[in-house]
Design a protein around this motif. Structure first.
Motif, PDB file in Angstrom:
ATOM      1  N   ASN A  53      -1.243 -27.674   2.056  1.00 53.05           N
ATOM      2  CA  ASN A  53      -1.371 -29.110   2.433  1.00 53.05           C
ATOM      3  C   ASN A  53      -2.665 -29.573   1.894  1.00 53.05           C
ATOM      4  N   GLY A  54      -2.555 -30.799   1.389  1.00 55.30           N
ATOM      5  CA  GLY A  54      -3.665 -31.766   0.837  1.00 55.30           C
ATOM      6  C   GLY A  54      -4.467 -31.059  -0.306  1.00 55.30           C
ATOM      7  N   GLU A  84       7.666 -36.943  -4.328  1.00 56.41           N
ATOM      8  CA  GLU A  84       7.632 -36.439  -3.184  1.00 56.41           C
ATOM      9  C   GLU A  84       8.079 -37.266  -1.904  1.00 56.41           C
ATOM     10  N   LYS A 138      -1.838 -31.516  -5.083  1.00 56.75           N
ATOM     11  CA  LYS A 138      -0.665 -31.284  -5.821  1.00 56.75           C
ATOM     12  C   LYS A 138       0.020 -32.652  -6.100  1.00 56.75           C
ATOM     13  N   SER A 139       0.457 -33.445  -5.161  1.00 57.22           N
ATOM     14  CA  SER A 139       1.109 -34.700  -5.312  1.00 57.22           C
ATOM     15  C   SER A 139       0.053 -35.528  -6.250  1.00 57.22           C
ATOM     16  N   THR A 140      -1.264 -35.668  -5.842  1.00 58.55           N
ATOM     17  CA  THR A 140      -2.107 -36.326  -6.501  1.00 58.55           C
ATOM     18  C   THR A 140      -2.128 -36.117  -8.103  1.00 58.55           C
TER      19      THR A 140
HETATM   20  N1  LIG Z   1      -2.974 -42.769   0.018  1.00 56.61           N
HETATM   21  C1  LIG Z   1      -4.227 -41.965   0.197  1.00 56.61           C
HETATM   22  N2  LIG Z   1      -5.314 -42.519   0.777  1.00 56.61           N
HETATM   23  C2  LIG Z   1      -6.174 -41.750   0.943  1.00 56.61           C
HETATM   24  N3  LIG Z   1      -6.208 -40.244   0.722  1.00 56.61           N
HETATM   25  C3  LIG Z   1      -5.073 -39.702   0.640  1.00 56.61           C
HETATM   26  C4  LIG Z   1      -4.104 -40.427  -0.022  1.00 56.61           C
HETATM   27  N4  LIG Z   1      -3.080 -39.681  -0.370  1.00 56.61           N
HETATM   28  C5  LIG Z   1      -3.320 -38.553  -0.209  1.00 56.61           C
HETATM   29  N5  LIG Z   1      -4.835 -38.600   0.066  1.00 56.61           N
HETATM   30  C6  LIG Z   1      -5.724 -37.256   0.347  1.00 56.61           C
HETATM   31  O1  LIG Z   1      -5.750 -36.869  -1.136  1.00 56.61           O
HETATM   32  C7  LIG Z   1      -5.785 -35.053  -0.689  1.00 56.61           C
HETATM   33  C8  LIG Z   1      -4.727 -34.563  -1.451  1.00 56.61           C
HETATM   34  O2  LIG Z   1      -3.337 -35.085  -1.124  1.00 56.61           O
HETATM   35  P1  LIG Z   1      -2.140 -34.855  -1.892  1.00 56.61           P
HETATM   36  O3  LIG Z   1      -1.110 -35.547  -1.040  1.00 56.61           O
HETATM   37  O4  LIG Z   1      -2.101 -34.708  -3.028  1.00 56.61           O
HETATM   38  O5  LIG Z   1      -1.779 -33.165  -1.217  1.00 56.61           O
HETATM   39  P2  LIG Z   1      -0.628 -32.258  -1.592  1.00 56.61           P
HETATM   40  O6  LIG Z   1      -1.030 -31.074  -2.262  1.00 56.61           O
HETATM   41  O7  LIG Z   1       0.461 -33.056  -2.065  1.00 56.61           O
HETATM   42  O8  LIG Z   1      -0.402 -32.078   0.039  1.00 56.61           O
HETATM   43  P3  LIG Z   1       1.205 -31.833   0.756  1.00 56.61           P
HETATM   44  O9  LIG Z   1       1.542 -30.451  -0.023  1.00 56.61           O
HETATM   45  O10 LIG Z   1       1.192 -31.934   1.847  1.00 56.61           O
HETATM   46  O11 LIG Z   1       2.294 -32.685  -0.194  1.00 56.61           O
HETATM   47  C9  LIG Z   1      -5.567 -35.120   0.724  1.00 56.61           C
HETATM   48  O12 LIG Z   1      -6.642 -34.677   1.477  1.00 56.61           O
HETATM   49  C10 LIG Z   1      -4.920 -36.415   1.447  1.00 56.61           C
HETATM   50  O13 LIG Z   1      -5.377 -36.416   2.732  1.00 56.61           O
END
Ligand SMILES: Nc1ncnc2c1ncn2[C@@H]1O[C@H](COP(=O)(O)OP(=O)(O)OP(=O)(O)O)[C@@H](O)[C@H]1O
Ligand SMILES: Nc1ncnc2c1ncn2[C@@H]1O[C@H](COP(=O)(O)OP(=O)(O)OP(=O)(O)O)[C@@H](O)[C@H]1O
Ligand SMILES: [Mg+2]
Ligand SMILES: [Mg+2]
Lengths: 271, 271, 395, 296, 385
Positions: free
Chosen positions: A40-41, A92, A44-46
């Motif tokens: 988590n975090g 997502e 990936k989504s980013t």
């Molecule tokens: N809109 C936002 N504003 C500020 N920080 C964000 C935002 N969206 C994501 N983050 C931060 O960016 C980092 C990466 O988030 P991301 O959603 O890409 O993780 P992820 O790998 O997709 O997690 P998950 O598996 O839970 O979806 C995390 O620390 C998250 O807190």
């Protein structure tokens, strides 16, 4: 090895002060499935948002690095241009158009796509064959579908556009085992038809089984990358992401107990 | 100490669902479903997407009205209660599609769970009466306890909405726990988590049951976790109950395999 | 005064007593107008006319060896701004020669009478403003004006006892004050009044005219804005309801003559006004229209020009009187105003300001649109006060 | 009886103009979920462009100029203001449109000044007589235009991909973008359409039986609010029905004001809002609006 | 928790200095300074500015109320002006002189104020069932109906309201001292209505703000936000949604009522045309510009929106191209101020998402980011794109 259709180089992405990606480089070989794992975090989504150019919707931005798809450079393009280039994402958390009917959601999937009525008809038929429920519910408001049904709709909507590169953010989320399996088959199938896939999946076992190459993100950087099979074999990945370090449930339970032992126990609330 | 807690704990009441039927325009989401959640047990409801699991939860928590049938918590009939009345009876739930606010901090999100246990209203809080301050302090402490128990302490000041998916799921669980529930309804609590997080959360759930002695009704597609946690499993398909029994029994039930697990058993989840 | 706060006022040299708003070389006058709100057109004309007067007077050496200065505030007909503007100017001006918006004049009426004791010339002709020794309306009020209008209908338009007349009027004191007049006149003359209240936002009079037609009205009185009057005339003409229509002084604007309804207006439409129209041949209006057009080439010549100029020039007379009394204090001006029992400043009406309970005149001119003259109206009946005004008294 | 019929006719003729204005609101709301308080100024602008241009290019030419001008203004508005907003809250955008409205109205009022313009429209002040009833011919033109335009947009929304794109963009900008919707183009086009419609409405608002176009002509736009709500904020059909209902209510309340005198004077102004409340009590999303359904 | 520490430390001078250096010390000092300033203003400001300030205070009270409803509970209201009117006219009727020709109950002013506020609240309560059924824009425009219906009543119920020209406001008299225009010399400065009312306004605003902060920070506030962000979830968490929405509507209407009373006292006369749609929209603008959902935001927004036009009209002659009305050429000041007002609303909302309250935070974040960026670009050569 085949030329990479998508090249991410030294990508950096921030949400205001929060740094979500730092110098991430990922390749998606032509016609291959590439898996992105990570907790988590991890970012990936980013990564997918950066590729699709939708960071700004989250108050974020790509602050360095490059993304190229085939010949075209995607960084700095609008989401629409990127879709037009053939890169389509299943975001997502489903994100279906809740107030529109299932049918209109699928039509929305065609908005960015080239090709005339005929192509559209074919795509629709194919989606309906993959997910019959979408045909039955054609006129139901998408927002009223069950979680899994919405997931199917999101997937089907993306397939309508017949993308060259499909970005999937946890497509099996909330799907019943059988349906997850069906998604897996679908990914294989469209991949076989020449669509490259970048697959973000918590269900690492599934992901690594589908993918030819894979990489692991950890807090915004690439921890491991390489051939999917090799990763699947590496103990590190097995323990962290496959959770198959100890095959037998007994040991598993033990692990659980062990955890609980050192976890603070919640006492009963007496007001 | 867990055991002593249980002895002192007032035995929670059973939840009895009888011939529960829910119809929506043109479809029957639940069709004469009956099952009983034994006090202090973890009872899993599984089934394909769209089988009616969340609908069942929505009736139990007063979000949907049942078309027919009854739901009793001990002596209390729930089908006629408003959702806040049901909450007051000690029924807490989490949501399949996360229902957290983007702006509100984790701390306040958790405190919202204490709503039913607190009394100070507009006047008391507006005038900052001592009673209100005392109450606030008391419940903040308990909230921190629960946050610590879940490992959410570091995030208390963050807006819940922007946390990564997995953490948001935990926050939802925490909010439900803050209601000091007698019956806990969990709709896919570990979807979108990495295996290690899954184990952690699974551990939390069982430990909660043990230490608080409450009943848990669980919807989950991850058979591994269901197998590990559930005492009893009810299987729904197209709104009908097709099987019930211990995890082992249902797992080998041909109907269940056909409708839900799938022959090739490619669940890919922990197992 | 013993205050640390701002406050106008000068010493009394040359034996002339002064207090607020008057220094050795200037007399500051306040003007609260509306140039951005519903009465912007009126406000513009009045203000420009008064600026013109100030210019002329100052070129002629001012009054009492002092130059006049106009402090203008535009309140856009919004209560908060109007009240604030009054509060802002009051401590530094001798008098207010313009105050648009009778609700706001009423709002500060108590302060004027009990505390500020400052002369105010409101540009509103509603009787609700009467009764203060400091607030003077220039010319007759809407109620008398309406009575005169009905008198005209009966004497020259063949309306007789037993007839029905329609009255379309604005909500608010303009319309309601006019209505009092028509009710009284109707009672006096045995007429029936069919009332239709409208709002400034109603611009399509089809429904109202239709209703009056059905009620068998043989004449229509319009106590509304120019647009409404125009719509009434147009609809009536087009609908074959050929009855005389007469409006109060605010119910006509020369710009209308250029529009589609122009012909209808020039047919059977009349306006009752409290002073000569700007287009009249008399010297006062004549001179004014020339100088005004010279000063503001592309401005319209409407009744506002006369109203504004008329008001400030009458005030000028009072100022002169006060000067002769060597008392330019507010009290002095107030007395000077009251002392004027018959002044004629060349606009066809003799004003009497001695009675705070009555308007300065009961007379009206009846005019008729005519696009051949500047200002677009010509007199069809010279100034008169109907006999019915005599018996009129407000509750 | 004839009274009733006449009032009905008058109401319909008023209502058809309201419907045109309401349609403008609906288009914007459907495509951006913004309640557009700047519609009044768009309307005035459209009329102003038209009347100014028509001296040189004649009535129809002027009308075209007005439509084009207002559409351009709408686009400019979208590009300079709406698009710059980074947040998600639609009520905030509504406030922005208030600011825009104040700005534009001041500018237009200054340009128009005391003048009252008249269109040299082909209908003039003829009345149409049906039996014992007469209504201005212009209002028939309005009714026909409104019905035609509304039908047009009904089809456009339902059957063109433009319509789908608009609804998608309105509901979830990010996901719409992920579907390849060009957000800028979509919302700009919506504002263009709204502007054009406002210009058409301005025409019918300022020709016979009203006196002409002046600085206050825009104010009538307010009356389109109840119309749009009664019909349902996201329904083009609703705009027509709502407009007519408001018009008829107003006409009836005015026509029968003597009977309604117990409610005080000037009921005509308020009656539409009473009707609106009643409708909303029965149908919280208006007569044709889509109900908000949500599940968890 | 820092209290005892500070108290003890305050005894020694260096301790005092240290305390004043500390963040909470600065904060306390700032508050102290501000309150002192507010208390002495009447001795120095012209009546015009005091009046403007009082209008702003009234606006702030009303805006706080609206923000509870719209900002914190997500119920859009365009009808706030209606409840202001109820407060204003309610006070006039309750405190009004019984033997004037208008209806007046002749109650003691303080009682009348309380009753007026309660009246507004009750009206809010009556409307809340309708409000409960509606969402978003529909609710907004439904509340707009209140304005028009209200105006209709104000114009027609002549005996209560005095009709178009309104009715005069009974002066406030508390424990013998009366807040009217009779001059009282205080420290050589003549105190009239504005000067005296200034303190009434301060008290009302302070109480209103503190109360609202308490509510928002506590249990009701959390419930309200939950209703705004996720109605269904709120219900499941045990919040009686319908009842809460109702209560918030009542509360917000009571704030409006109080604001109305203060306005009436300042105007010294209530006119119906004031309580129209423009006012309602202004209140919406206030909370959006200031910042939705926060008390401070509401107040900042209120001051901004109600003081801006005053300042602009007073000083717009100083602006280029602006000329005295009627002297021909150039902009009239009124126009200039409207341009600026419109532009200000737009820019404030566009470039300060989150409103004026967020301004300091935004600036701080900007600075931090800039520093960070500089640090990086110096570390690794590639410059952020
Ligand atoms: N809109 C936002 N504003 C500020 N920080 C964000 C935002 N969206 C994501 N983050 C931060 O960016 C980092 C990466 O988030 P991301 O959603 O890409 O993780 P992820 O790998 O997709 O997690 P998950 O598996 O839970 O979806 C995390 O620390 C998250 O807190
Ligand atoms: N409010 C509603 N209106 C109409 N249909 C509904 C509504 N809520 C649920 N449904 C339908 O009822 C069926 C059951 O929905 P439910 O959410 O209970 O499925 P589920 O078992 O939770 O599936 P999943 O595992 O995908 O969450 C679905 O087909 C869904 O489309
Ligand atoms: Mg993610
Ligand atoms: Mg579900």
């Amino acid at each position: 090895m085949v030329a990479a259709v998508l090249q991410v180089r030294e990508l950096r992405a921030d949400y205001g002060p929060v740094r979500a990606l730092a110098a991430v480089s990922v390749d998606v070989p032509q016609g291959a499935v590439t898996a992105v794992l990570g907790g988590n975090g991890a970012g990936k989504s980013t990564l997918l948002r950066a590729i699709s150019g939708t960071m700004r919707f989250h108050g974020g931005a790509v602050t360095a690095g490059s993304i190229t798809f085939g010949e075209q450079r995607l960084t700095g393009r609008t989401p629409a241009q990127i879709v037009a280039a053939g890169v389509v994402q299943v975001p997502e958390g489903r994100q279906v158009f809740a107030r529109m009917t299932v049918a209109d959601n699928l039509r929305a999937g065609l908005l960015g796509a080239a090709g005339g009525r005929g192509a559209a008809q074919k795509s629709l038929a194919r989606v309906h064959e993959l997910f019959p429920v979408l045909a039955d519910r054609a006129h139901q408001r998408a927002g009223l579908l069950s979680g899994g049904e919405q997931q199917m709709l999101a997937m089907g909507r993306a397939l309508m556009a017949r993308p060259k590169l499909l970005l999937l953010d946890e497509p099996s989320l909330g799907l019943a085992p059988m349906m997850a399996a069906r998604i897996a088959d679908t990914i294989r199938e469209i991949n076989a038809q020449g669509t490259s896939v970048l697959l973000v999946e918590q269900n690492a076992a599934l992901a690594l089984r589908l993918a030819s190459t894979a990489c692991v993100l950890e807090t915004g950087t690439v921890a491991v990358a390489g051939d999917a099979a090799e990763l699947a074999a590496s103990d590190e990945v097995r323990r962290r992401y496959l959770g198959v370090a100890d095959e037998d449930a007994a040991a598993d339970a033990e692990a659980g107990i062990a955890e609980e032992a050192e976890r603070p126990v919640l006492r009963r609330w007496v007001a | 100490m867990t055991t002593t807690e249980q002895r002192t704990a007032p035995a929670p009441q059973p939840l009895e669902v009888r011939d529960l039927t829910v119809r929506f325009a043109g479809l029957t989401a639940l069709d004469k479903v009956s099952f009983t959640v034994a006090p202090g047990s973890i009872h899993a409801v599984i089934g394909p997407n769209g089988a009616g699991k969340s609908t069942c939860f929505n009736v139990l928590s007063g979000v949907y009205r049942a078309s027919e049938g009854s739901v009793r918590l001990g002596e209390q009939e729930l089908t006629r209660c408003s959702s806040n009345a049901i909450a007051d009876l000690g029924v807490a739930r989490t949501f399949q599609n996360i229902a957290l606010s983007a702006h509100v901090t984790v701390a306040d999100t958790l405190l919202l769970g204490r709503h039913r246990l607190t009394t100070s209203g507009f006047v008391a809080t507006g005038l900052r009466l001592p009673s209100a301050r005392r109450e606030e302090a008391l419940h903040r402490d308990r909230m921190r306890e629960i946050a610590a128990f879940l490992g959410l302490e570091p995030y208390l000041a963050h807006p819940a909405g922007v946390l990564p998916y997995g953490l948001q799921k935990l926050v939802e669980l925490g909010r439900a726990l803050c209601m000091e529930p007698e019956l806990l309804l969990l709709d896919e609590p570990i979807a979108g988590m990495t295996p290690s997080e899954r184990q952690h959360t699974a551990g939390v759930i069982s430990s909660v049951r043990d230490s608080l002695g409450i009943s848990v009704l669980l919807v989950e597609h991850d058979m591994g976790v269901v197998m590990r946690l559930a005492d009893t499993v009810t299987v729904l398909d197209f709104g009908r109950k097709i099987a019930e029994g211990t995890p082992a029994q249902v797992q080998n039930d041909p109907d269940v395999v056909r409708a839900y697990l799938g022959e090739n058993g490619e669940t890919g989840h922990i197992s | 005064e013993e205050t640390g706060k701002g406050d106008g006022g000068g010493g009394d040299e040359g034996g002339i007593a002064t207090d607020i708003g008057v220094t050795d070389d200037t007399i500051t006058l306040g003007s609260l107008t509306d140039m951005t709100g519903p009465y912007a057109t009126l406000g513009a004309s009045i203000t420009q006319a008064q600026q013109l007067y100030v210019k002329e007077t100052n070129e002629a050496g001012g009054i009492c060896d002092r130059q006049l200065k106009l402090e203008v505030r535009d309140h856009g007909y919004e209560a908060e701004k109007a009240i604030s503007a009054y509060t802002e100017l009051e401590p530094s001006v001798l008098a207010f020669v313009q105050f648009i918006g009778s609700p706001y004049v009423t709002a500060v009426k108590e302060r004027i009478d009990e505390q500020d004791e400052v002369v105010v010339l409101p540009q509103a002709w509603s009787a609700s403003l009467l009764g203060s020794k400091y607030i003077h309306m220039i010319g007759t009020t809407y109620d008398y004006e309406t009575i005169n209008a009905i008198d005209f209908l009966m004497t020259e338009k063949g309306i007789e006892e037993g007839d029905t007349i329609g009255h379309i009027y604005f909500e608010g004191d303009y319309g309601e004050n006019a209505l009092e007049g028509s009710r009284h006149a109707a009672e006096e003359a045995g007429l029936t009044v069919v009332e239709q209240m409208i709002k400034p936002t109603d611009e399509d009079m089809t429904a109202q005219v239709g209703a009056l037609g059905r009620a068998g009205a043989s004449a229509i009185i319009v106590s509304a804005g120019p647009r409404q009057a125009a719509s009434v005339a147009g609809v009536a003409a087009a609908g074959g309801l050929n009855v005389p229509i007469i409006g109060n002084n605010s119910a006509f604007a020369p710009q209308l003559l250029a529009t589609d309804v122009g012909p209808a207006l020039m047919n059977e439409f009349y306006i009752a006004i409290p002073a000569l129209p700007i287009g009249s041949e008399e010297d006062g209006p004549q001179a004014l229209s020339e100088t005004y057009s010279a000063e503001y080439p592309d401005a319209v010549l409407d009744s506002g020009v006369v109203a504004g100029y008329n008001a400030i020039s009458l005030f000028g007379e009072a100022l002169q009187v006060a000067c002769d009394n060597e008392d330019l204090t507010r009290e002095g001006i107030a007395d000077a105003m009251l002392s004027q029992e018959s002044v004629d400043n060349g606009f066809g009406i003799v004003h009497n300001f001695s009675d705070p309970e009555a308007p300065s005149s009961l007379e009206s001119f009846i005019t008729k649109p005519d696009d051949s003259v500047p200002g677009g109206t010509v007199v069809v009946r010279e100034a008169f006060a109907s006999d019915m005004t005599g018996s009129f008294s407000r509750e | 009886m004839t009274t009733f019929l006449e009032l009905l006719l008058v109401g319909v003729s008023l209502g058809s103009v309201y419907a045109l204005i309401a349609l403008g609101f609906v288009i914007i709301f459907k495509s951006t979920e913004v309640v557009n308080f700047a519609h009044a100024s768009l309307l005035l602008a459209g009329g102003y462009f038209a009347v100014v241009a028509q001296d040189t290019v004649g009535f129809w030419g002027g009308l075209l100029v007005g439509i084009a001008g207002a559409a351009a203004l709408g686009v400019a508005l979208e590009y300079l203001v709406i698009r710059r907003y980074r947040g998600h809250d639609h009520s905030v955008l509504a406030i922005v449109t208030i600011g825009v409205d104040i700005f534009l109205l001041t500018e237009l009022a200054r340009r128009i000044g005391p003048r009252i313009f008249s269109y040299g429209d082909p209908w003039g002040n003829q009345m149409v007589t049906i039996g014992s009833l007469t209504v201005p011919q212009t209002r028939f033109a309005a009714l026909v235009t409104a019905a035609a335009l509304i039908g047009l947009f009904l089809l456009a929304f339902r059957y063109t991909s433009w319509g789908v794109a608009m609804r998608a963009a309105a509901e979830n900008r990010e996901t719409a973008a992920l579907m390849g919707v060009r957000l800028g183009v979509v919302s700009a086009s919506a504002w263009a359409v709204a502007g054009a419609l406002a210009a058409v409405a301005a025409l019918f608002l300022s020709i016979f039986p009203t006196a002409g176009l002046d600085r206050d002509t825009g104010e009538v736009a307010l009356k389109a609010f109840p119309a749009a709500i009664i019909g349902g904020l996201d329904s083009t059909t609703g705009a027509l029905v709502g407009g007519l209902i408001v018009g008829i209510t107003e006409a009836m309340a005015t026509g029968y004001s003597s009977e309604l005198s117990f409610m005080g004077n000037g009921v005509g102004e308020m009656a539409p809002y009473l009707v609106m409340i009643l409708v909303l009590l029965a149908r919280p999303a208006g007569l044709f609006g889509t109900r908000e359904l949500s599940r968890v | 928790m820092s209290e005892p520490m500070t108290l003890s430390s305050l005894r020694s001078p260096q301790g005092l200095v240290a305390y004043l250096r500390s963040p909470q010390g600065m904060k306390a000092a700032a508050w102290l300074g501000l309150s002192v300033l507010l208390l002495i203003l009447p001795f120095y400001l012209e009546r015009f500015w005091l009046q403007a300030g009082l209008f702003a205070m009234a606006a702030a009270i009303g805006a706080i109320g609206l923000n509870l409803l719209t900002g914190s509970t997500g119920q859009l209201s365009l009808g706030h002006a209606f409840f202001l009117a109820l407060g204003a006219y309610g006070y006039c009727v309750f405190a009004g002189d019984p033997d004037s020709q208008l209806v007046g109950w002749g109650l003691p002013p303080l009682v009348a104020i309380v009753m007026a506020v309660l009246l507004a609240g009750a009206a809010g309560g009556l409307f809340s069932p309708i409000a409960g059924r509606l969402r978003g824009a529909y609710l907004g425009i439904a509340t707009l109906a209140l304005i028009f219906i209200g105006q209709h009543v104000l114009f027609n119920a002549h005996d209560l309201t005095g009709g178009y020209n309104g009715r005069s406001v009974p002066t406030l008299e508390v424990f013998g001292l009366s807040f009217d225009n009779t001059r009282v010399l205080v420290g050589g400065v003549p105190f009239q209505a504005m000067e005296k009312l200034w303190y009434v306004g301060l008290v009302m605003l302070a109480l209103g703000a503190l109360f609202a902060r308490g509510v928002l920070a506590g249990r009701p506030g959390r419930a309200m936000n939950a209703i705004r962000d996720h109605r269904i979830a709120a219900g499941v968490m045990g919040v009686p949604v319908a009842r809460y929405r109702g209560w918030v509507f009542v509360l917000s209407s009571m704030y409006a009522g109080l604001a109305g009373v203060l306005l009436a006292l300042v105007f010294q006369r209530t006119v119906p045309s004031y309580f129209g749609i423009i006012l309602a929209l202004e209140y919406l603008a206030m909370i959006v510009i200031g910042g939705l959902g926060s008390v401070g935001g509401a107040m900042l927004g209120a001051f901004f929106v109600s003081l801006l036009p005053q300042v602009l009209t007073k000083y717009s002659e100083a602006l280029p191209l602006v000329s005295q009305p009627g002297t021909g050429g150039g902009l009239a000041p009124g126009e200039a101020s409207r341009y600026l007002y419109g532009a200000a609303v737009v820019t404030a909302v566009l470039f300060l998402p989150g409103g004026l309250v967020r301004l300091p935070a935004v600036l701080r974040a900007r600075r931090a980011a800039r520093i960070k960026a500089r640090a990086e670009s110096s570390r690794n050569m590639e410059v952020p794109t």
